[in-house]
Design a protein around this motif. Sequence first.
Motif, PDB file in Angstrom:
ATOM      1  N   ILE A  78       0.832  -1.200   0.000  1.00  0.00           N
ATOM      2  CA  ILE A  78       0.000   0.000   0.000  1.00  0.00           C
ATOM      3  C   ILE A  78       0.870   1.255   0.000  1.00  0.00           C
ATOM      4  O   ILE A  78       1.922   1.302   0.635  1.00  0.00           O
ATOM      5  N   SER A  79       0.423   2.261  -0.733  1.00  0.00           N
ATOM      6  CA  SER A  79       1.127   3.541  -0.760  1.00  0.00           C
ATOM      7  C   SER A  79       0.851   4.288   0.548  1.00  0.00           C
ATOM      8  O   SER A  79      -0.304   4.427   0.947  1.00  0.00           O
ATOM      9  N   TYR A  80       1.906   4.756   1.211  1.00  0.00           N
ATOM     10  CA  TYR A  80       1.708   5.414   2.504  1.00  0.00           C
ATOM     11  C   TYR A  80       2.833   6.397   2.795  1.00  0.00           C
ATOM     12  O   TYR A  80       3.905   6.355   2.191  1.00  0.00           O
ATOM     13  N   ILE A  81       2.571   7.272   3.767  1.00  0.00           N
ATOM     14  CA  ILE A  81       3.562   8.215   4.280  1.00  0.00           C
ATOM     15  C   ILE A  81       3.607   8.035   5.787  1.00  0.00           C
ATOM     16  O   ILE A  81       2.566   7.995   6.444  1.00  0.00           O
ATOM     17  N   ILE A  82       4.803   7.896   6.348  1.00  0.00           N
ATOM     18  CA  ILE A  82       4.940   7.721   7.789  1.00  0.00           C
ATOM     19  C   ILE A  82       4.827   9.070   8.501  1.00  0.00           C
ATOM     20  O   ILE A  82       5.484  10.038   8.117  1.00  0.00           O
ATOM     21  N   LYS A  83       3.981   9.109   9.513  1.00  0.00           N
ATOM     22  CA  LYS A  83       3.837  10.274  10.384  1.00  0.00           C
ATOM     23  C   LYS A  83       4.048   9.790  11.815  1.00  0.00           C
ATOM     24  O   LYS A  83       3.191   9.124  12.378  1.00  0.00           O
ATOM     25  N   SER A  84       5.228  10.099  12.355  1.00  0.00           N
ATOM     26  CA  SER A  84       5.630   9.544  13.641  1.00  0.00           C
ATOM     27  C   SER A  84       5.652   8.024  13.506  1.00  0.00           C
ATOM     28  O   SER A  84       6.322   7.499  12.623  1.00  0.00           O
ATOM     29  N   ASN A  85       4.904   7.291  14.326  1.00  0.00           N
ATOM     30  CA  ASN A  85       4.838   5.834  14.168  1.00  0.00           C
ATOM     31  C   ASN A  85       3.492   5.398  13.573  1.00  0.00           C
ATOM     32  O   ASN A  85       3.073   4.247  13.720  1.00  0.00           O
ATOM     33  N   LEU A  86       2.842   6.331  12.895  1.00  0.00           N
ATOM     34  CA  LEU A  86       1.579   6.050  12.228  1.00  0.00           C
ATOM     35  C   LEU A  86       1.778   6.104  10.714  1.00  0.00           C
ATOM     36  O   LEU A  86       2.756   6.678  10.231  1.00  0.00           O
ATOM     37  N   ALA A  87       0.869   5.496   9.985  1.00  0.00           N
ATOM     38  CA  ALA A  87       0.956   5.507   8.527  1.00  0.00           C
ATOM     39  C   ALA A  87      -0.261   6.223   7.954  1.00  0.00           C
ATOM     40  O   ALA A  87      -1.401   5.925   8.322  1.00  0.00           O
ATOM     41  N   LEU A  88      -0.004   7.176   7.073  1.00  0.00           N
ATOM     42  CA  LEU A  88      -1.074   7.874   6.370  1.00  0.00           C
ATOM     43  C   LEU A  88      -1.298   7.154   5.045  1.00  0.00           C
ATOM     44  O   LEU A  88      -0.404   7.096   4.203  1.00  0.00           O
ATOM     45  N   VAL A  89      -2.481   6.568   4.889  1.00  0.00           N
ATOM     46  CA  VAL A  89      -2.795   5.819   3.668  1.00  0.00           C
ATOM     47  C   VAL A  89      -3.913   6.527   2.917  1.00  0.00           C
ATOM     48  O   VAL A  89      -4.677   7.319   3.490  1.00  0.00           O
TER      49      VAL A  89
END
Length: 265
Positions: A78-89
């Motif tokens: 899945i395409s995602y961006i890491i924000k802290s230890n969370l993933a923005l999908v």
Amino acid sequence: GKDDKAVPTIYVDKYYDDIKKGKSTIQHITKNVIEIYKKHNDSLDINIEDIYDYKKVVNRISFKLINAERNKERLKNISYIIKSNLALVFQIELIVDEESVGSALVNNDLLSHWNISIEQLYKDVQDRICNIEPPVLKNMCDIMSDILLGVESNISTDMELGADDSSSHSMYVLTNKRTVNGSAVILYPNIEKDIKRITGVSNFYVLPSSIHELILIPYSEEIDNNQLRNMIREVNANEVQQEDFLSDDLYYYNADSKEFGMVEE
């Protein structure tokens, strides 16, 4: 009644196990989803071709925050961006009406087909998401009053200002108008201006209530980080459904620097 219409909600995440194992493709999944909708709903408003045409589908894309560690297998495709230890999908809204929402996560193959970067996708979604999913910030006291009085909150399309919002001891709920995947509102462009305007405060503890909402607490040296962390974990263990779980960690948000991150233990 006899004129009521049942509109299906399809959760397509399960299809990604097949993609991961090489048993399926985005084309096959798309066709399956369309077939299911057509079987139950004659008014489906999306064509298969639209999904592969970025210009046609960009206005259907939103984003949400999920826990990166708990979803590490799924995130491989899945395409995602890491924000802290969370993933923005990112997800494509297949149908949205008064009764249901169906969506499909944007994976690496689809992003490659669109021939855009994840950064460009993030920017494009940010440019439109405030209008599609307006942010809502409410004082916890107002929400509790509504519940106790049996009054349904009138959530407007603008950031809401509760009564007593200037108090440094207030707690605020940050979400979107639909209260669906609203925790990602913390990443909206210019959200820091709304937060500062409404609360008069810049530094906050952020409690990950669920993927749908965050609780903001104005920073104070009197607050015990460990107490907040224990509260988060207790609520997650006893109250939050697994599919709505976001994190057991405590976060911070600085509206001056727009910085969002995890408070280290």
